[in-house]
Write an enzyme that holds these catalytic residues in place. Structure first.
Site, short mmCIF file in Angstrom:
data_model
loop_
_atom_site.label_atom_id
_atom_site.label_comp_id
_atom_site.label_asym_id
_atom_site.label_seq_id
_atom_site.Cartn_x
_atom_site.Cartn_y
_atom_site.Cartn_z
CB SER A 1 -1.10 0.15 1.24
OG SER A 1 -0.22 -0.15 2.30
CG HIS B 1 -4.27 -2.23 -1.01
ND1 HIS B 1 -5.05 -1.02 -0.80
CD2 HIS B 1 -3.62 -2.28 0.35
CE1 HIS B 1 -4.85 -0.36 0.49
NE2 HIS B 1 -4.26 -1.07 1.24
CE LYS C 1 -7.54 -0.88 2.92
NZ LYS C 1 -6.78 -1.80 3.60
C1 LIG Z 1 -6.39 -2.12 5.26
C2 LIG Z 1 -5.69 -3.64 5.45
C3 LIG Z 1 -6.08 -4.37 6.25
C4 LIG Z 1 -7.18 -4.34 7.15
O1 LIG Z 1 -8.41 -4.70 6.68
P1 LIG Z 1 -9.70 -3.87 7.42
O2 LIG Z 1 -11.06 -4.81 6.74
O3 LIG Z 1 -9.85 -2.48 7.03
O4 LIG Z 1 -9.32 -4.23 9.00
C5 LIG Z 1 -5.10 -5.69 6.13
N1 LIG Z 1 -4.27 -5.95 5.46
C6 LIG Z 1 -4.09 -4.94 4.44
C7 LIG Z 1 -2.80 -5.09 3.47
C8 LIG Z 1 -4.65 -3.61 4.37
O5 LIG Z 1 -4.36 -2.80 3.51
#
Ligand SMILES: *Cc1c(COP(=O)(O)O)cnc(C)c1O
Length: 396
Positions: free
Chosen positions: A184, A212, A243
């Site tokens: 990210s 992502h 996301k």
């Molecule tokens: C955002 C994210 C998470 C967490 O996911 P949520 O459902 O928002 O708790 C886990 N791993 C990665 C790589 C992320 O970018």
């Protein structure tokens, strides 16, 4: 409040502030979309993970409202006792169908999927091998295991092989290789095909965090496993609804046995109330929408390619980005903060990322594309970014 505690907390906050690491989150005064309202004015949103614009989709909202009318505002219990409604089961079936796995287990978030499943899967005497840039929830999940942790340099397959050899020599019961799918900070993609091949060679298991990649990579946004054609070869295909899918909730897709094991063994599944029906129904609607049409995914990629091209043409360094996460490298930490502030003054919302989130001297503004952005939105953003880039002498 205890005076000593209050003073200690203040001192730590001042320390963070002096390093420019204090979060002062801005408040959205309406839905998250290509544009949103902050501090009373409309701004172009360039820092949301709402890749497909689904969080404010009419179809998802209608599904949520319908489920609230039918099932209520809450679920009343944890999943194992009285909080498994038929829509929770339907969501798990839908995830499995979308991800082309035998089954799937749904957690409250991606964070709780990682922090619950990893310690359930890695026992004493096992070894976990992790990319150095893996997400914090993977790091926390790993800290909760009784196994040993080994790290390999970001996306470095020679180092991964070295770690696999070292691990093998210790004769562990189980080796688990774990990686983010899309990273990210830079928007680069894990070489999952090579990771899986190496893991297979050394008899290790694989776990990918597709947070992502969901809704972004693969046909119809099915994710990184589909992108590389690795169906049936990745043991744990983990992801999130928060996301690209536009709602909230985490999942792990895999075999029926894996699901049965995790729902008996992961504390973050067993010991927390289940998701409210509205969220669950909206999540089902999100996947069904993507199964029917890849229009949004295609639009996201069109926006991504044209935005990155325009930034490069303007002379910006976008690093190694291969996805809708597009950094604008400012190198200098203070320029990143300044650029974000100036952009906001010009009605563009994008946040700076500085050390220690990225290496020193690699500070950046991180932009993220959405299928929701119109051509005009992106033109507007490019104009402002270029103007401010000139002010800060990042481009000529
Ligand atoms: C955002 C994210 C998470 C967490 O996911 P949520 O459902 O928002 O708790 C886990 N791993 C990665 C790589 C992320 O970018």
């Amino acid at each position: 409040m205890n005076e000593q505690l209050q003073n200690d907390l203040r001192a730590e906050l001042e320390d963070l502030e002096s390093k420019n690491l204090l979060w002062n989150p801005k408040t959205l005064e309406g839905p998250s979309g290509a544009k949103t309202k902050i501090a009373g004015k409309e701004v172009i949103m360039l820092c949301s993970n709402n890749y497909l614009g689904l969080s404010n989709s009419r179809i998802l909202k209608r599904a949520a409202i319908g489920a609230i009318k039918k099932y209520g505002a809450g679920s009343g219990s944890v999943r194992p006792i009285a909080g498994s409604m038929d829509i929770h089961i339907k969501l798990e079936e839908t995830i499995a169908r979308f991800k082309r796995t035998e089954d799937a287990i749904y957690y409250n978030s991606g964070f709780t999927a990682n922090s619950g499943a990893i310690p359930a899967l890695v026992r004493e005497g096992d070894i976990i091998i992790s990319d150095e840039l893996n997400h914090g929830s993977i790091i926390d999940g790993t800290r909760l295991t009784k196994g040993e942790r080994m790290i390999y340099k970001h996306r470095d397959m020679n180092e991964l092989e070295t770690r696999l050899k070292e691990a093998k020599a210790k004769n562990p019961k189980r080796i688990l290789v774990i990686t983010d799918g899309v990273f990210s900070m830079d928007g680069d993609i894990a070489p999952l095909d090579r990771i899986v091949k190496l893991a297979e060679e050394y008899g290790a298991c694989t776990y990918v965090d597709d947070a992502h990649g969901d809704g972004v990579l693969g046909e119809h946004g099915r994710g990184i496993v589909n992108h590389f054609g690795l169906e049936d070869r990745v043991d744990m295909d983990m992801g999130t609804f928060s996301k690209g899918f536009g709602t909230m909730g985490g999942y792990i897709a895999g075999t029926r046995t894996l699901k049965k094991y995790l729902l008996n063994k992961s504390r973050t599944w067993l010991l927390t109330g289940s998701h409210p029906p509205g969220t669950v129904a909206a999540s089902i609607a999100s996947l069904e929408l993507l199964e029917k049409s890849d229009k949004l995914v295609k639009r996201l990629w069109r926006n991504t390619k044209s935005f990155r091209k325009r930034l490069k043409e303007a002379g910006f360094d976008t690093g190694v980005s291969e996805t809708p996460i597009i950094p604008i490298i400012t190198y200098d930490e203070s320029k990143a903060a300044k650029m974000s502030q100036r952009l906001f003054e010009e009605d563009v919302y994008a946040l700076p990322i500085v050390f220690p989130m990225v290496a020193k001297g690699r500070a950046r503004i991180r932009t993220m594309m959405s299928a929701d952005h119109s051509k005009e939105d992106l033109e507007f953003a490019i104009d402002k970014i270029t103007k401010i880039g000139k002010e800060l002498e990042l481009v000529k």
